[in-house]
Scaffold this active site. Structure first.
Site, mmCIF file in Angstrom:
data_model
loop_
_atom_site.group_PDB
_atom_site.id
_atom_site.type_symbol
_atom_site.label_atom_id
_atom_site.label_comp_id
_atom_site.label_asym_id
_atom_site.label_seq_id
_atom_site.Cartn_x
_atom_site.Cartn_y
_atom_site.Cartn_z
ATOM 1 N N GLN A 364 0.858 -1.089 -0.027
ATOM 2 C CA GLN A 364 -0.055 -0.143 -0.200
ATOM 3 C C GLN A 364 1.324 1.304 -0.321
ATOM 4 O O GLN A 364 0.972 2.578 -0.952
ATOM 5 C CB GLN A 364 -0.599 0.009 1.128
ATOM 6 C CG GLN A 364 -1.911 -0.776 1.139
ATOM 7 C CD GLN A 364 -2.757 -1.157 2.271
ATOM 8 O OE1 GLN A 364 -3.033 -0.049 3.125
ATOM 9 N NE2 GLN A 364 -3.773 -1.465 2.521
ATOM 10 N N HIS A 599 -10.488 4.232 8.361
ATOM 11 C CA HIS A 599 -9.491 4.358 7.569
ATOM 12 C C HIS A 599 -10.831 5.533 6.219
ATOM 13 O O HIS A 599 -9.128 6.094 5.511
ATOM 14 C CB HIS A 599 -9.645 3.397 7.360
ATOM 15 C CG HIS A 599 -8.715 2.306 7.598
ATOM 16 N ND1 HIS A 599 -9.197 2.027 9.158
ATOM 17 C CD2 HIS A 599 -7.244 2.668 8.010
ATOM 18 C CE1 HIS A 599 -7.541 1.267 9.824
ATOM 19 N NE2 HIS A 599 -6.908 1.646 9.083
#
Length: 731
Positions: A364, A599
């Protein structure tokens, strides 16, 4: 209405929270909005047993009595007879209160930066006791009180203050930080009653000689933040003297801040919203791609173990290698890091935290910077492939990769070995093709129906082979089970497949693990994914069929609630698409559930803070689902570096638009209660929040930058949820 406040009783939204009057400096009690969890606004436990409150106001000072008493102040204070002391109005000054104020209300990061620069440029300065005095305390109105104190003389300290104050453009702002511009400083030793005035005059005359003229060298200034945590800034400049204030006249030298030209990094608060690794990964990704430096403070401040963990550090170094960046603060446990990128370059890169740190989080962090580097790159990543609190590798392979491919990011993942907690041992190769042109927007705004269900049951058996009976039984029985559990009732039957596969054990370990990963695809183009986690393999007479069944049950229990929300894509996928969407050419549309995850909110916050020109709109549809619309900036590989968004720290306005009729047609008592709560909200945050009833909106004026705006959205969202207001849109 806030409990304990005067006036009409309100809705109960803020019941049990402190009043605005008590919510400020040093207040105890819960936070004025949101859950009272015994933490302050930054999520940290408050010192001294206090919970919540806005905390102290940051400031700086010169301590006069730390480990020693060079001027004899404590000795002199102790000579004041106890019979004179007025305990109600100050009493005898404690040792820790014997200090000279340098600057008050240092509420911005630039204030601390300026202080660090000033101190770094100056050498120690002399402080001399000029006068032992007795004076009437004018500010005390309910009694006649006098103060015994010491006035000081220090041209060097005064010059340091003036240099620091030169960073404030307006005189009014300077007075906020330094209310006494003509003073070199003083301390109060004791507050005494008026009846002792005559004797106190004799006391002053008798002790003048023992204090006046004494001096010592100030070699440090102390900064205290909102949590009352202190930082000592040494006066260690090579010049050995304080810099002169900027006057523009002949012979004047520039301020300390001006004498050290440096590239300014965008400040990011690592404790807001999700307050963890995602802030770090997204911030560094943007910094590397957009080409400007970023400084992240309060890293994982609310976690049990604050600061960088090994996996975060490896992710940072990975992105640093890709962008040839300078990294400051790169050590385990560091709570502040500065990242200054140079040029993105394709190549071969590796990372190994030597723990079970999540490989997927390293992907990521580095994937988009590597893609924007152009060319072809390879990442060799070691650690954990299937560990708690992070996406499993299967999510990256079967969900993230095909979704990003639609946007123009092509990469493949080769898992050579699985890795599990606690030792890791996984080995993954990621091959990335650099993008050409701009990224395409992604549209996932309709749920549609379930069209495909695919389950992979894996294991790392000691012999490397799976029991054929376990495989046959699993594949035969799981298909109808998954069809019954995950298909939309009344719709066409989706295609269901189950595959069992053996995986090599982690490197150098004999670890028998098994798991089940389930992928659901819909006609709207969305993906949903869940994992049952890595479970211990069977022992004794147990079978893999039973272990896979237990793992599948866990995965199904996670999937079914998501599918029922009506969202168009997996909640974990949504937050990972914000970064590429903000850089794409065109508008991406992502339909999430009724409430975005922390998130996702964090990803939106960082995008707004770091991407100049990005446009983000978050709204509710008729079913109350959350639609995120993100219009990107059409960033191209090799484009010139950009400046961070302007306006950070400037006062801005936040508007919460509600569905037509929400306020304009609401009952009078509802509007009155809302206005009362908004008054408390305004007092707590030091801004102005007002309901514009006929326009069906709430306008908040005086917001200080993206960090506070993100917090205000969350808190107002909680308030509106209490009132059951619908159709919320931010602008």
């Amino acid at each position: 209405m806030v409990k304990g406040a005067t006036g009409r009783k309100g809705t109960g939204y803020a019941e049990g929270k402190p009043s605005a009057a008590s919510a400020g400096k040093g207040a105890s009690g819960g936070k004025a909005w949101g859950k009272d969890d015994g933490k302050g606004k930054d999520g940290k436990d408050q010192k001294g047993g206090k919970s919540g409150g806005k905390g102290a106001i940051p400031w700086s000072f010169v301590p006069l009595c730390d480990d020693s008493d060079p001027l004899g102040l404590m000795d002199l204070s102790g000579k004041v007879p106890q019979a004179w002391i007025d305990e109600r109005h100050g009493g005898r000054t404690r040792k820790e209160r014997l200090h000279i104020t340098f600057a008050l209300k240092m509420t911005k990061m630039e204030h601390l930066d300026r202080l660090e620069s000033v101190c770094g440029d100056a050498g120690p300065v002399e402080l001399k006791a000029k006068e032992l005095f007795l004076s009437h305390v004018e500010r005390i109105r309910d009694a006649e009180v006098y103060c015994i104190g010491v006035g000081f003389e220090s041209p060097g300290l005064r010059a340091l203050k003036d240099v620091w104050l030169a960073g404030e453009a307006a005189d009014a702002a300077k007075r906020v930080h330094d209310p006494y511009p003509d003073s070199h400083g003083h301390v109060s030793l004791a507050y005494i009653e008026a009846s002792a005035w005559e004797e106190a005059k004799d006391f002053i005359d008798a002790n003048k000689a023992s204090i006046e003229g004494k001096s010592f060298m100030i070699d440090a200034i102390v900064y205290e933040d909102e949590r009352r945590e202190r930082m000592t800034l040494r006066l260690a400049g090579a010049g050995g003297a304080a810099p002169a204030a900027v006057s523009g006249g002949k012979g004047s030298r520039p301020s300390a801040a001006a004498s050290k030209p440096r590239q300014t990094a965008l400040e990011v608060d690592g404790s807001v919203l999700e307050g963890g690794g995602q802030i770090l990964r997204n911030s560094l990704g943007y910094s590397a791609i957009l080409g400007y430096p970023v400084s992240i403070s309060k890293i994982r401040a609310g976690r049990k173990t604050p600061g960088l963990a090994a996996q975060h550090l490896e992710s940072f170094k990975l992105v640093s290698d890709v962008s040839s960046a300078q990294l400051v603060g790169d050590k385990v446990g560091s709570c502040e890091i500065t990242f200054t990128p140079k040029q993105l370059s394709a190549g071969s890169f590796s990372a190994d935290p030597k723990t079970a740190g999540a490989i997927t989080l390293m992907v990521q962090a580095s994937l988009l910077p590597v893609a924007f580097a152009g060319g072809t790159s390879e990442l060799e990543l070691r650690g954990g492939t299937d560990v708690d609190f992070s996406p499993p590798l299967d999510f990256v392979q079967r969900v993230l990769a095909p979704t990003l491919a639609k946007m123009g990011v092509s990469f493949t993942v080769d898992c050579q070995r699985k890795g599990f907690f606690p030792a890791g041992g996984g080995l993954v190769s990621v091959f990335v093709d650099g993008i050409s042109g701009t990224l395409k927007p992604i549209i996932m705004d309709k749920r549609g129906t379930v069209t495909k269900v695919e389950a992979i049951c894996y294991a790392t058996p000691p012999g490397g082979w799976l029991d054929e009976e376990d495989v046959a039984r699993t594949e035969d029985e799981f298909e109808p089970w998954l069809l019954d559990e995950l298909a939309d009732k009344g719709s066409s039957k989706p295609k269901v497949s189950v595959r069992c596969e053996a995986q090599p054990m982690p490197d150098g370990q004999k670890v028998f693990k098994a798991g089940c990963e389930i992928l659901v695809q819909t006609s709207g183009g969305g993906f949903f994914h869940a994992s049952g986690g890595a479970l211990d393999g069977p022992k004794g007479r147990g079978s893999l069929y039973e272990i896979w069944g237990a793992a599948a049950e866990k995965a199904i229990a996670k999937l079914k609630p998501q599918l029922k929300t009506g969202a168009a894509l997996d909640e974990h996928l949504l937050d990972q698409l914000i970064l590429p969407a903000s850089l794409a050419q065109g508008t991406s549309r992502l339909l999430g559930s009724k409430e975005l995850t922390l998130h996702a909110q964090t990803a939106l916050h960082i995008a707004e803070k770091m991407v100049p020109g990005v446009s983000i709109k978050v709204s509710k549809d008729a079913q109350g689902l959350t639609l995120v619309e993100c219009t990107g900036i059409a960033r191209k590989p090799g484009a010139a570096p950009v400046a961070p968004p302007s306006g950070a720290g400037e006062s801005t306005t936040l508007v919460a638009k509600l569905s037509p009729g929400t306020l304009s047609k609401a009952a009078k008592n509802v509007v009155d209660d809302l206005r009362n709560d908004l008054r408390e909200f305004s007092a707590y945050y030091g801004l102005r929040a007002e309901a514009e009833v006929e326009a069906d909106l709430v306008r908040v004026q005086g917001c200080e930058g993206p960090d506070q705006m993100a917090e205000l959205r969350t808190e107002l969202g909680n308030m509106f949820q209490h009132y059951k207001f619908a159709g919320l849109q931010w602008s």
